[in-house]
Scaffold this motif. Structure first.
Motif, PDB file in Angstrom:
ATOM      1  N   SER A 103      21.489  53.618  24.387  1.00 56.82           N
ATOM      2  CA  SER A 103      21.019  54.934  23.942  1.00 56.82           C
ATOM      3  C   SER A 103      20.287  55.640  25.077  1.00 56.82           C
ATOM      4  O   SER A 103      20.399  56.862  25.236  1.00 56.82           O
ATOM      5  N   PHE A 104      19.538  54.870  25.852  1.00 56.16           N
ATOM      6  CA  PHE A 104      18.877  55.450  27.022  1.00 56.16           C
ATOM      7  C   PHE A 104      19.906  55.972  28.023  1.00 56.16           C
ATOM      8  O   PHE A 104      19.777  57.090  28.541  1.00 56.16           O
ATOM      9  N   GLY A 119      14.266  52.363  18.193  1.00 58.33           N
ATOM     10  CA  GLY A 119      13.730  51.006  18.250  1.00 58.33           C
ATOM     11  C   GLY A 119      13.037  50.558  16.983  1.00 58.33           C
ATOM     12  O   GLY A 119      12.806  49.356  16.786  1.00 58.33           O
ATOM     13  N   ARG A 120      12.688  51.473  16.116  1.00 56.34           N
ATOM     14  CA  ARG A 120      12.029  51.134  14.851  1.00 56.34           C
ATOM     15  C   ARG A 120      13.021  50.658  13.800  1.00 56.34           C
ATOM     16  O   ARG A 120      12.618  50.144  12.758  1.00 56.34           O
ATOM     17  N   LEU A 163      13.266  61.994  25.374  1.00 55.64           N
ATOM     18  CA  LEU A 163      13.995  60.726  25.434  1.00 55.64           C
ATOM     19  C   LEU A 163      13.128  59.555  24.969  1.00 55.64           C
ATOM     20  O   LEU A 163      13.607  58.662  24.265  1.00 55.64           O
ATOM     21  N   PHE A 164      11.857  59.558  25.352  1.00 56.10           N
ATOM     22  CA  PHE A 164      10.951  58.497  24.894  1.00 56.10           C
ATOM     23  C   PHE A 164      10.846  58.504  23.371  1.00 56.10           C
ATOM     24  O   PHE A 164      10.909  57.451  22.724  1.00 56.10           O
ATOM     25  N   ALA A 191      16.731  44.372  28.765  1.00 56.30           N
ATOM     26  CA  ALA A 191      17.251  45.733  28.950  1.00 56.30           C
ATOM     27  C   ALA A 191      16.677  46.695  27.923  1.00 56.30           C
ATOM     28  O   ALA A 191      16.298  47.826  28.259  1.00 56.30           O
ATOM     29  N   ASP A 192      16.600  46.269  26.666  1.00 56.61           N
ATOM     30  CA  ASP A 192      16.078  47.155  25.620  1.00 56.61           C
ATOM     31  C   ASP A 192      14.594  47.460  25.847  1.00 56.61           C
ATOM     32  O   ASP A 192      14.155  48.603  25.661  1.00 56.61           O
ATOM     33  N   MET A 193      13.822  46.443  26.239  1.00 57.75           N
ATOM     34  CA  MET A 193      12.400  46.681  26.481  1.00 57.75           C
ATOM     35  C   MET A 193      12.199  47.610  27.673  1.00 57.75           C
ATOM     36  O   MET A 193      11.367  48.525  27.629  1.00 57.75           O
TER      37      MET A 193
END
Length: 271
Positions: free
Chosen positions: A203-204, A191-192, A183-184, A123-125
């Motif tokens: 968050s997305f 993600g960092r 958003l990206f 999901a995160d990727m």
């Protein structure tokens, strides 16, 4: 500002027409594949090239099937109940982001379970690269001259081919900037940092809901639906729960990490 009037068909082969809108999604999926491959290698997640490819393919099917069914249910149910075969007439247009999101979530959960990969890892990727496709898709909407904005007198307003003689907000470009670029960037920064599993995904969900709520203030609502409950569009009604649920899950994720970590960041042991 004059609308550029770009031909929606970039290659006409007679029997087959290749359109910019479809090309945008193809480019988005291709970029997503390479970005996910790079992320899995950098983070040492151990996914093979075939697994990443399968993940992107499953996501594409989820977007397509879910998007079409979502449009049927959310935007024009009465019409499709009277003409059920029209559900399959995808060439006539009609896709819903929210339906595509649900379809993608279902497809990727299925993929993760089959591959024995943690669901939140997938999901995160997937969430981290989704804004790429969203931004390109909105550019496709702009080229098609569809999903245009409300009437306006701002210096950059445009007269769209299907929007009558009225000058309108180029809301497709607003959405490309919000749902795509902004958003990206936000998800990349999140993600960092070391975060609980699922943080990028939720968050997305939250971020998209906020971006869509803002963009809908400038976008012309669907003619056959109009405004609901006074001044709310269907897009806003579908996006508001994303903000509520996403925010709740983000808080819950960080609370769980706090409860399972000691003062120095180690796990709490009980005996």
């Amino acid at each position: 500002m004059p609308y550029p009037n770009i031909d929606p068909v970039f290659l006409d082969l007679g029997v087959v027409q290749l359109r910019w809108y479809g090309l945008m999604y193809l480019i988005g999926l291709t970029i997503a594949y390479f970005v996910i491959r790079q992320k899995t290698a950098t983070l040492g997640l151990g996914l093979t090239k075939d697994q990443v490819y399968d993940m992107v393919v499953w996501a594409a099917f989820g977007v397509f099937i879910g998007g079409r069914l979502g449009y049927t249910l959310f935007y024009n149910l009465s019409y499709y109940l009277e003409h059920p075969l029209k559900i399959f007439a995808v060439w006539e247009g009609g896709m819903s982001f929210h339906g595509g999101l649900i379809g993608t979530i279902v497809a990727l959960i299925w993929f993760a379970k089959r591959q024995h990969i943690p669901v939140y890892t997938v999901a995160d990727m997937a969430a981290a690269v989704t804004p790429i496709g969203l931004g390109l898709g909105r550019m496709g909407n702009f080229i098609n001259g569809e999903l245009f904005g409300r009437a306006s007198d701002v210096p950059w307003c445009m007269v769209f081919p299907y929007g009558g003689p009225v000058c309108r907000h180029p809301s497709q470009l607003y959405e490309a900037a919000l749902e795509g670029v902004l958003l990206f960037t936000a998800l990349w920064l999140i993600g960092r940092r070391p975060t609980p599993p699922g943080t990028v995904f939720w968050s997305f969900i939250t971020g998209y809901g906020i971006c869509r709520m803002i963009a809908e203030l400038f976008r012309e609502p669907d003619a056959h639906i109009g405004f609901l409950f006074g001044s709310f569009s269907m897009g806003q009604i579908l996006s508001f729960p994303m903000i509520v649920i996403g925010s709740f899950m983000l808080v819950l994720g960080y609370q769980r990490r706090t409860l399972t970590s000691g003062p120095a960041g180690g796990k709490v042991t009980t005996g």
